[in-house]
Design a protein around this motif. Structure first.
Motif, PDB file in Angstrom:
ATOM      1  N   VAL A 174      49.353  28.726  38.121  1.00 52.40           N
ATOM      2  CA  VAL A 174      47.932  28.517  38.406  1.00 52.40           C
ATOM      3  C   VAL A 174      47.299  27.736  37.249  1.00 52.40           C
ATOM      4  O   VAL A 174      47.545  28.038  36.081  1.00 52.40           O
ATOM      5  CB  VAL A 174      47.198  29.863  38.603  1.00 52.40           C
ATOM      6  CG1 VAL A 174      45.699  29.667  38.789  1.00 52.40           C
ATOM      7  CG2 VAL A 174      47.799  30.629  39.771  1.00 52.40           C
ATOM      8  N   THR A 175      46.481  26.749  37.584  1.00 51.56           N
ATOM      9  CA  THR A 175      45.737  25.994  36.576  1.00 51.56           C
ATOM     10  C   THR A 175      44.664  26.911  35.990  1.00 51.56           C
ATOM     11  O   THR A 175      43.929  27.566  36.729  1.00 51.56           O
ATOM     12  CB  THR A 175      45.067  24.757  37.214  1.00 51.56           C
ATOM     13  OG1 THR A 175      46.074  23.957  37.817  1.00 51.56           O
ATOM     14  CG2 THR A 175      44.306  23.951  36.190  1.00 51.56           C
ATOM     15  N   VAL A 176      44.574  26.946  34.649  1.00 48.93           N
ATOM     16  CA  VAL A 176      43.668  27.880  33.982  1.00 48.93           C
ATOM     17  C   VAL A 176      42.826  27.160  32.940  1.00 48.93           C
ATOM     18  O   VAL A 176      43.330  26.334  32.176  1.00 48.93           O
ATOM     19  CB  VAL A 176      44.448  29.009  33.269  1.00 48.93           C
ATOM     20  CG1 VAL A 176      43.501  30.001  32.614  1.00 48.93           C
ATOM     21  CG2 VAL A 176      45.392  29.707  34.202  1.00 48.93           C
ATOM     22  N   GLN A 177      41.551  27.498  32.916  1.00 47.13           N
ATOM     23  CA  GLN A 177      40.647  27.120  31.838  1.00 47.13           C
ATOM     24  C   GLN A 177      40.168  28.418  31.197  1.00 47.13           C
ATOM     25  O   GLN A 177      39.978  29.407  31.898  1.00 47.13           O
ATOM     26  CB  GLN A 177      39.405  26.402  32.351  1.00 47.13           C
ATOM     27  CG  GLN A 177      39.608  25.077  32.995  1.00 47.13           C
ATOM     28  CD  GLN A 177      38.242  24.500  33.401  1.00 47.13           C
ATOM     29  OE1 GLN A 177      37.288  24.504  32.623  1.00 47.13           O
ATOM     30  NE2 GLN A 177      38.161  24.036  34.627  1.00 47.13           N
ATOM     31  N   VAL A 178      39.959  28.413  29.896  1.00 48.00           N
ATOM     32  CA  VAL A 178      39.395  29.574  29.218  1.00 48.00           C
ATOM     33  C   VAL A 178      38.039  29.169  28.668  1.00 48.00           C
ATOM     34  O   VAL A 178      37.906  28.133  28.024  1.00 48.00           O
ATOM     35  CB  VAL A 178      40.322  30.067  28.078  1.00 48.00           C
ATOM     36  CG1 VAL A 178      39.637  31.173  27.271  1.00 48.00           C
ATOM     37  CG2 VAL A 178      41.643  30.566  28.643  1.00 48.00           C
ATOM     38  N   ARG A 179      37.054  30.008  28.940  1.00 54.81           N
ATOM     39  CA  ARG A 179      35.686  29.760  28.497  1.00 54.81           C
ATOM     40  C   ARG A 179      35.152  31.028  27.840  1.00 54.81           C
ATOM     41  O   ARG A 179      35.557  32.128  28.174  1.00 54.81           O
ATOM     42  CB  ARG A 179      34.777  29.406  29.680  1.00 54.81           C
ATOM     43  CG  ARG A 179      35.197  28.174  30.413  1.00 54.81           C
ATOM     44  CD  ARG A 179      34.680  26.950  29.676  1.00 54.81           C
ATOM     45  NE  ARG A 179      34.958  25.751  30.445  1.00 54.81           N
ATOM     46  CZ  ARG A 179      35.759  24.788  30.034  1.00 54.81           C
ATOM     47  NH1 ARG A 179      36.347  24.869  28.877  1.00 54.81           N
ATOM     48  NH2 ARG A 179      35.948  23.725  30.764  1.00 54.81           N
ATOM     49  N   ASP A 180      34.234  30.825  26.917  1.00 54.93           N
ATOM     50  CA  ASP A 180      33.521  31.981  26.384  1.00 54.93           C
ATOM     51  C   ASP A 180      32.038  31.678  26.369  1.00 54.93           C
ATOM     52  O   ASP A 180      31.627  30.526  26.471  1.00 54.93           O
ATOM     53  CB  ASP A 180      34.030  32.392  25.001  1.00 54.93           C
ATOM     54  CG  ASP A 180      33.914  31.305  23.958  1.00 54.93           C
ATOM     55  OD1 ASP A 180      32.818  30.757  23.771  1.00 54.93           O
ATOM     56  OD2 ASP A 180      34.931  31.011  23.310  1.00 54.93           O
ATOM     57  N   ASP A 181      31.286  32.734  26.313  1.00 59.91           N
ATOM     58  CA  ASP A 181      29.839  32.646  26.308  1.00 59.91           C
ATOM     59  C   ASP A 181      29.353  33.830  25.502  1.00 59.91           C
ATOM     60  O   ASP A 181      30.135  34.715  25.154  1.00 59.91           O
ATOM     61  CB  ASP A 181      29.318  32.704  27.754  1.00 59.91           C
ATOM     62  CG  ASP A 181      28.068  31.855  27.949  1.00 59.91           C
ATOM     63  OD1 ASP A 181      27.288  31.716  26.986  1.00 59.91           O
ATOM     64  OD2 ASP A 181      27.875  31.352  29.064  1.00 59.91           O
ATOM     65  N   SER A 182      28.069  33.864  25.205  1.00 56.46           N
ATOM     66  CA  SER A 182      27.526  35.041  24.538  1.00 56.46           C
ATOM     67  C   SER A 182      26.117  35.280  25.029  1.00 56.46           C
ATOM     68  O   SER A 182      25.396  34.345  25.353  1.00 56.46           O
ATOM     69  CB  SER A 182      27.556  34.872  23.016  1.00 56.46           C
ATOM     70  OG  SER A 182      26.833  33.739  22.635  1.00 56.46           O
ATOM     71  N   GLY A 183      25.795  36.546  25.153  1.00 59.03           N
ATOM     72  CA  GLY A 183      24.477  36.915  25.646  1.00 59.03           C
ATOM     73  C   GLY A 183      24.576  38.039  26.629  1.00 59.03           C
ATOM     74  O   GLY A 183      25.363  38.965  26.462  1.00 59.03           O
ATOM     75  N   ASP A 184      23.795  37.946  27.703  1.00 58.41           N
ATOM     76  CA  ASP A 184      23.804  38.952  28.752  1.00 58.41           C
ATOM     77  C   ASP A 184      24.975  38.686  29.694  1.00 58.41           C
ATOM     78  O   ASP A 184      25.070  37.605  30.276  1.00 58.41           O
ATOM     79  CB  ASP A 184      22.487  38.916  29.535  1.00 58.41           C
ATOM     80  CG  ASP A 184      22.466  39.955  30.623  1.00 58.41           C
ATOM     81  OD1 ASP A 184      22.201  41.129  30.302  1.00 58.41           O
ATOM     82  OD2 ASP A 184      22.741  39.599  31.784  1.00 58.41           O
ATOM     83  N   THR A 185      25.845  39.656  29.844  1.00 59.98           N
ATOM     84  CA  THR A 185      27.070  39.463  30.609  1.00 59.98           C
ATOM     85  C   THR A 185      26.800  39.051  32.051  1.00 59.98           C
ATOM     86  O   THR A 185      27.360  38.056  32.533  1.00 59.98           O
ATOM     87  CB  THR A 185      27.924  40.745  30.581  1.00 59.98           C
ATOM     88  OG1 THR A 185      28.151  41.105  29.213  1.00 59.98           O
ATOM     89  CG2 THR A 185      29.254  40.535  31.258  1.00 59.98           C
ATOM     90  N   THR A 186      25.946  39.774  32.757  1.00 60.60           N
ATOM     91  CA  THR A 186      25.669  39.447  34.152  1.00 60.60           C
ATOM     92  C   THR A 186      25.075  38.047  34.280  1.00 60.60           C
ATOM     93  O   THR A 186      25.529  37.247  35.108  1.00 60.60           O
ATOM     94  CB  THR A 186      24.708  40.483  34.777  1.00 60.60           C
ATOM     95  OG1 THR A 186      25.318  41.770  34.709  1.00 60.60           O
ATOM     96  CG2 THR A 186      24.392  40.138  36.214  1.00 60.60           C
ATOM     97  N   ASP A 187      24.071  37.749  33.481  1.00 55.97           N
ATOM     98  CA  ASP A 187      23.435  36.429  33.544  1.00 55.97           C
ATOM     99  C   ASP A 187      24.429  35.314  33.254  1.00 55.97           C
ATOM    100  O   ASP A 187      24.416  34.270  33.909  1.00 55.97           O
ATOM    101  CB  ASP A 187      22.262  36.337  32.563  1.00 55.97           C
ATOM    102  CG  ASP A 187      21.077  37.199  32.982  1.00 55.97           C
ATOM    103  OD1 ASP A 187      21.031  37.644  34.143  1.00 55.97           O
ATOM    104  OD2 ASP A 187      20.200  37.436  32.121  1.00 55.97           O
ATOM    105  N   ASP A 188      25.301  35.533  32.275  1.00 55.31           N
ATOM    106  CA  ASP A 188      26.284  34.508  31.923  1.00 55.31           C
ATOM    107  C   ASP A 188      27.307  34.304  33.041  1.00 55.31           C
ATOM    108  O   ASP A 188      27.700  33.175  33.328  1.00 55.31           O
ATOM    109  CB  ASP A 188      26.993  34.858  30.610  1.00 55.31           C
ATOM    110  CG  ASP A 188      26.081  34.700  29.405  1.00 55.31           C
ATOM    111  OD1 ASP A 188      25.018  34.053  29.541  1.00 55.31           O
ATOM    112  OD2 ASP A 188      26.429  35.226  28.335  1.00 55.31           O
ATOM    113  N   ILE A 189      27.740  35.389  33.659  1.00 50.85           N
ATOM    114  CA  ILE A 189      28.692  35.267  34.771  1.00 50.85           C
ATOM    115  C   ILE A 189      28.066  34.467  35.909  1.00 50.85           C
ATOM    116  O   ILE A 189      28.669  33.532  36.436  1.00 50.85           O
ATOM    117  CB  ILE A 189      29.159  36.654  35.257  1.00 50.85           C
ATOM    118  CG1 ILE A 189      30.043  37.320  34.199  1.00 50.85           C
ATOM    119  CG2 ILE A 189      29.906  36.544  36.588  1.00 50.85           C
ATOM    120  CD1 ILE A 189      30.337  38.791  34.470  1.00 50.85           C
ATOM    121  N   LEU A 190      26.850  34.823  36.274  1.00 47.05           N
ATOM    122  CA  LEU A 190      26.174  34.129  37.372  1.00 47.05           C
ATOM    123  C   LEU A 190      25.899  32.670  37.028  1.00 47.05           C
ATOM    124  O   LEU A 190      26.082  31.776  37.867  1.00 47.05           O
ATOM    125  CB  LEU A 190      24.880  34.858  37.737  1.00 47.05           C
ATOM    126  CG  LEU A 190      25.062  36.274  38.295  1.00 47.05           C
ATOM    127  CD1 LEU A 190      23.716  36.969  38.437  1.00 47.05           C
ATOM    128  CD2 LEU A 190      25.824  36.253  39.603  1.00 47.05           C
TER     129      LEU A 190
END
Length: 139
Positions: free
Chosen positions: A75-91
């Motif tokens: 499977v082709t995969v990208q890895v990303r990270d974010d910081s802040g509110d988990t729900t808001d970042d996922i959406l």
């Protein structure tokens, strides 16, 4: 190409369960792209600037294991990270990457636990305009 967002926390077994689900999709090796997301929470101001460069999703064991599993399955995969509110970042990431589905790793919580501590899974399900799949932990 079918694109899925796979937000993982620091639990390796949950992340692997999510990865197994993605790899089991029909013709996953040829037709699925997975974006593995890790959201850092907490106040980033506490970290010295020279240490913040080491704050990367690829340093998190659950992210690495999910990525390895998916890559081994072709499977082709990208890895990303974010910081802040988990729900808001996922959406927001689901919207930004225009994913076809979100694959979450569920965990057992009592109704009182959900009310007191909230539930990222529940919030994503209720607020997403995309299909959401919730995997359980493998026994």
């Amino acid at each position: 190409m079918y694109r899925v967002l796979v937000p993982v926390d620091d639990n390796v077994e949950r992340a692997l369960s999510q990865a197994r689900y993605v790899a089991s999709l029909p013709e996953a090796a040829e037709n699925v792209e997975a974006i593995v997301l890790f959201v850092f929470t907490g106040d980033n101001g506490d970290l010295p600037e020279d240490v913040q460069q080491f704050k990367s999703a690829s340093r998190i064991q659950s992210v690495r294991r999910a990525q390895e599993f998916l890559e081994d399955a072709g499977v082709t995969v990208q890895v990303r990270d974010d910081s802040g509110d988990t729900t808001d970042d996922i959406l927001a990431d689901a919207e930004e990457y225009d994913v076809d589905a979100i694959v979450l790793g569920g965990r057992k919580r009592s109704p009182a636990g959900k009310a007191i501590f909230g539930s990222v899974t529940q919030s994503v399900i209720l607020n997403s305009d995309r299909p959401v799949v919730v995997t359980g932990e493998d026994a």
